[in-house]
Design an enzyme around this catalytic site. Sequence first.
Site, PDB file in Angstrom:
ATOM      1  N   ASP A  30      35.375  57.028   5.628  1.00 57.29           N
ATOM      2  CA  ASP A  30      36.052  58.319   5.711  1.00 57.29           C
ATOM      3  C   ASP A  30      35.042  59.384   6.142  1.00 57.29           C
ATOM      4  O   ASP A  30      33.895  59.404   5.700  1.00 57.29           O
ATOM      5  CB  ASP A  30      36.646  58.672   4.343  1.00 57.29           C
ATOM      6  CG  ASP A  30      37.684  59.780   4.430  1.00 57.29           C
ATOM      7  OD1 ASP A  30      38.868  59.506   4.173  1.00 57.29           O
ATOM      8  OD2 ASP A  30      37.305  60.927   4.749  1.00 57.29           O
ATOM      9  N   ASN A  88      48.294  57.645   0.076  1.00 57.04           N
ATOM     10  CA  ASN A  88      49.055  58.892   0.116  1.00 57.04           C
ATOM     11  C   ASN A  88      50.197  58.722   1.107  1.00 57.04           C
ATOM     12  O   ASN A  88      49.985  58.240   2.227  1.00 57.04           O
ATOM     13  CB  ASN A  88      48.139  60.047   0.539  1.00 57.04           C
ATOM     14  CG  ASN A  88      47.053  60.313  -0.487  1.00 57.04           C
ATOM     15  OD1 ASN A  88      47.266  60.156  -1.683  1.00 57.04           O
ATOM     16  ND2 ASN A  88      45.870  60.702  -0.021  1.00 57.04           N
ATOM     17  N   GLY A  94      50.684  63.872  -0.278  1.00 58.02           N
ATOM     18  CA  GLY A  94      49.397  64.408   0.183  1.00 58.02           C
ATOM     19  C   GLY A  94      48.862  63.735   1.435  1.00 58.02           C
ATOM     20  O   GLY A  94      47.678  63.831   1.746  1.00 58.02           O
ATOM     21  N   GLN A  95      49.754  63.062   2.187  1.00 53.25           N
ATOM     22  CA  GLN A  95      49.301  62.387   3.407  1.00 53.25           C
ATOM     23  C   GLN A  95      49.044  63.419   4.508  1.00 53.25           C
ATOM     24  O   GLN A  95      49.917  64.238   4.796  1.00 53.25           O
ATOM     25  CB  GLN A  95      50.374  61.388   3.869  1.00 53.25           C
ATOM     26  CG  GLN A  95      49.937  60.565   5.080  1.00 53.25           C
ATOM     27  CD  GLN A  95      50.977  59.502   5.460  1.00 53.25           C
ATOM     28  OE1 GLN A  95      52.109  59.501   4.969  1.00 53.25           O
ATOM     29  NE2 GLN A  95      50.588  58.612   6.351  1.00 53.25           N
ATOM     30  N   HIS A 101      47.305  54.301   5.984  1.00 51.02           N
ATOM     31  CA  HIS A 101      45.919  53.964   5.647  1.00 51.02           C
ATOM     32  C   HIS A 101      45.795  53.808   4.140  1.00 51.02           C
ATOM     33  O   HIS A 101      46.419  54.536   3.374  1.00 51.02           O
ATOM     34  CB  HIS A 101      44.936  55.015   6.162  1.00 51.02           C
ATOM     35  CG  HIS A 101      45.299  56.424   5.809  1.00 51.02           C
ATOM     36  ND1 HIS A 101      46.271  57.120   6.486  1.00 51.02           N
ATOM     37  CD2 HIS A 101      44.840  57.260   4.859  1.00 51.02           C
ATOM     38  CE1 HIS A 101      46.401  58.329   5.965  1.00 51.02           C
ATOM     39  NE2 HIS A 101      45.539  58.440   4.952  1.00 51.02           N
ATOM     40  N   HIS A 103      43.127  54.090   1.147  1.00 52.43           N
ATOM     41  CA  HIS A 103      41.792  54.546   0.755  1.00 52.43           C
ATOM     42  C   HIS A 103      41.233  53.544  -0.245  1.00 52.43           C
ATOM     43  O   HIS A 103      41.901  53.195  -1.235  1.00 52.43           O
ATOM     44  CB  HIS A 103      41.865  55.891   0.026  1.00 52.43           C
ATOM     45  CG  HIS A 103      42.344  57.053   0.842  1.00 52.43           C
ATOM     46  ND1 HIS A 103      41.491  58.008   1.352  1.00 52.43           N
ATOM     47  CD2 HIS A 103      43.588  57.429   1.214  1.00 52.43           C
ATOM     48  CE1 HIS A 103      42.196  58.933   1.994  1.00 52.43           C
ATOM     49  NE2 HIS A 103      43.475  58.611   1.922  1.00 52.43           N
TER      50      HIS A 103
HETATM   51  P1  5GP Z   1      45.238  61.285   3.758  1.00 48.94           P
HETATM   52  O1  5GP Z   1      45.065  62.685   3.228  1.00 48.94           O
HETATM   53  O2  5GP Z   1      46.185  61.270   4.938  1.00 48.94           O
HETATM   54  O3  5GP Z   1      45.578  60.251   2.741  1.00 48.94           O
HETATM   55  O4  5GP Z   1      43.825  60.852   4.249  1.00 48.94           O
HETATM   56  C1  5GP Z   1      43.301  61.116   5.509  1.00 48.94           C
HETATM   57  C2  5GP Z   1      41.829  60.849   5.410  1.00 48.94           C
HETATM   58  O5  5GP Z   1      41.321  60.696   6.711  1.00 48.94           O
HETATM   59  C3  5GP Z   1      41.027  61.988   4.761  1.00 48.94           C
HETATM   60  O6  5GP Z   1      40.308  61.474   3.643  1.00 48.94           O
HETATM   61  C4  5GP Z   1      40.106  62.471   5.874  1.00 48.94           C
HETATM   62  O7  5GP Z   1      38.825  62.821   5.402  1.00 48.94           O
HETATM   63  C5  5GP Z   1      40.058  61.281   6.804  1.00 48.94           C
HETATM   64  N1  5GP Z   1      39.895  61.594   8.213  1.00 48.94           N
HETATM   65  C6  5GP Z   1      40.598  62.508   8.924  1.00 48.94           C
HETATM   66  N2  5GP Z   1      40.207  62.501  10.218  1.00 48.94           N
HETATM   67  C7  5GP Z   1      39.235  61.551  10.311  1.00 48.94           C
HETATM   68  C8  5GP Z   1      38.443  61.072  11.397  1.00 48.94           C
HETATM   69  O8  5GP Z   1      38.540  61.517  12.532  1.00 48.94           O
HETATM   70  N3  5GP Z   1      37.549  60.076  11.120  1.00 48.94           N
HETATM   71  C9  5GP Z   1      37.409  59.553   9.864  1.00 48.94           C
HETATM   72  N4  5GP Z   1      36.496  58.588   9.703  1.00 48.94           N
HETATM   73  N5  5GP Z   1      38.149  59.984   8.819  1.00 48.94           N
HETATM   74  C10 5GP Z   1      39.045  60.970   9.041  1.00 48.94           C
END
Ligand code: 5GP
Length: 115
Positions: A30, A88, A94-95, A101, A103
């Site tokens: 991340d 998420n 909170g997505q 994806h 985590h």
């Molecule tokens: P969500 O909030 O959708 O569950 O998680 C998205 C995650 O993607 C966040 O933890 C954010 O830091 C990560 N993220 C967003 N854009 C990028 C990117 O361009 N590269 C990487 N490696 N992580 C990303």
Amino acid sequence: MSDCIFCKIANGEIKSETVYEDDTVRAFRDLSPQAPEHILIVPKEHIANIAEFNSEDGELAAHIFTEVIPKLARDLNIAGKGFRLVINTGEDGGQTVNHLHVHLLGGRKMTWPPG
Ligand code: 5GP
Ligand code: ZN
């Protein structure tokens, strides 16, 4: 999906710190880690979130949960002490990136409940 950042990362168009890859899945670090180990596991196929899963995705889901995640946990040395998986989903979940994806967070003690 052409404007999806995780599609671009998954297919290698955008570079990432990849820790695992096969024909159907990529796992990468991340950008904004919330734990010493913070990995995102994404299918290469664009699936918006887990609410879009259907029975045809069973093999992919099983692959991620029975093979990829246990292997990552072993390789990252967090299988023994433990780790947290988070998916998420949608606005209330909170997505922020609309490409499914998982985590994988580890390397520190997690708290509960999540915010
Ligand atoms: P969500 O909030 O959708 O569950 O998680 C998205 C995650 O993607 C966040 O933890 C954010 O830091 C990560 N993220 C967003 N854009 C990028 C990117 O361009 N590269 C990487 N490696 N992580 C990303
Ligand atoms: Zn995508």
